[in-house]
Design a protein around this motif. Structure first.
Motif, PDB file in Angstrom:
ATOM      1  N   ASP A   1       0.839  -0.964   0.087  1.00  0.00           N
ATOM      2  CA  ASP A   1       0.074  -0.056   0.384  1.00  0.00           C
ATOM      3  C   ASP A   1       0.750   1.728   0.337  1.00  0.00           C
ATOM      4  O   ASP A   1       0.846   2.055  -0.830  1.00  0.00           O
ATOM      5  N   ARG A   2       2.230   1.336   1.005  1.00  0.00           N
ATOM      6  CA  ARG A   2       2.833   2.575   0.857  1.00  0.00           C
ATOM      7  C   ARG A   2       3.664   2.583  -0.382  1.00  0.00           C
ATOM      8  O   ARG A   2       4.402   3.614  -1.213  1.00  0.00           O
ATOM      9  N   TRP A   3       3.784   1.162  -0.942  1.00  0.00           N
ATOM     10  CA  TRP A   3       4.367   1.864  -2.893  1.00  0.00           C
ATOM     11  C   TRP A   3       3.652   1.861  -3.287  1.00  0.00           C
ATOM     12  O   TRP A   3       3.725   2.671  -4.364  1.00  0.00           O
ATOM     13  N   THR A   4       2.356   1.881  -3.737  1.00  0.00           N
ATOM     14  CA  THR A   4       1.791   1.817  -4.785  1.00  0.00           C
ATOM     15  C   THR A   4       0.840   3.591  -4.050  1.00  0.00           C
ATOM     16  O   THR A   4       0.706   4.713  -5.422  1.00  0.00           O
ATOM     17  N   GLY A   5       1.256   4.100  -3.519  1.00  0.00           N
ATOM     18  CA  GLY A   5       0.815   5.297  -2.768  1.00  0.00           C
ATOM     19  C   GLY A   5       1.739   5.919  -3.112  1.00  0.00           C
ATOM     20  O   GLY A   5       1.652   7.467  -3.853  1.00  0.00           O
TER      21      GLY A   5
ATOM     22  N   GLU B   1       1.573  11.498 -10.056  1.00  0.00           N
ATOM     23  CA  GLU B   1       1.010  13.511 -10.000  1.00  0.00           C
ATOM     24  C   GLU B   1       2.032  14.672 -10.390  1.00  0.00           C
ATOM     25  O   GLU B   1       2.055  15.411 -10.401  1.00  0.00           O
ATOM     26  N   ARG B   2       3.210  13.982  -9.691  1.00  0.00           N
ATOM     27  CA  ARG B   2       4.693  14.694 -10.115  1.00  0.00           C
ATOM     28  C   ARG B   2       5.168  15.362 -10.978  1.00  0.00           C
ATOM     29  O   ARG B   2       4.994  16.515 -11.503  1.00  0.00           O
TER      30      ARG B   2
END
Length: 116
Positions: A68-72, A79-80
């Motif tokens: 989950d952290r990696w996908t976030g 987005e950047r």
């Protein structure tokens, strides 16, 4: 009218619910094993297997959290990149508009000089 069936979910996530309920089941088996051991019943194999499953489930929780952290992080990077790309395109469009305005201004001055 038919009532909508209510489902038990943790954080509206089926996988998290499965893992948490599995952990609770392992804890219940271990506690039941401790109670039975108090009455001199040999349940070491069952409790050992429950603890093995418990450790596996904790490992799955850890892997899910890391994923989950990696996908976030990947989403934030995307987005950047998209924001930088849009900014570059806007800058490019503005520069082209300034160049065209400058050329038109020079053409207008050139036409006025030739007309005089």
């Amino acid at each position: 009218m038919k009532e909508k069936r209510r489902r038990l979910r943790i954080n509206d996530d089926t996988m998290t619910t499965i893992v948490v309920l599995s952990l609770l089941f392992c804890v219940a088996v271990v506690v039941a094993g401790m109670v039975l051991a108090y009455f001199s019943v040999d349940v070491s194999t069952i409790v050992g297997n429950a603890l093995t499953v418990f450790g596996t489930e904790l490992g799955i929780c850890g892997v899910m959290t890391m994923f989950d952290r990696w996908t976030g992080r990947q989403d934030r990077l995307t987005e950047r990149r998209e924001a930088k790309r849009k900014q570059r395109e806007e800058t490019k469009v503005n520069e082209e508009a300034e160049k065209e305005a400058f050329v038109d201004k020079l053409k207008g001055e050139n036409n006025n000089d030739m007309a005089s």
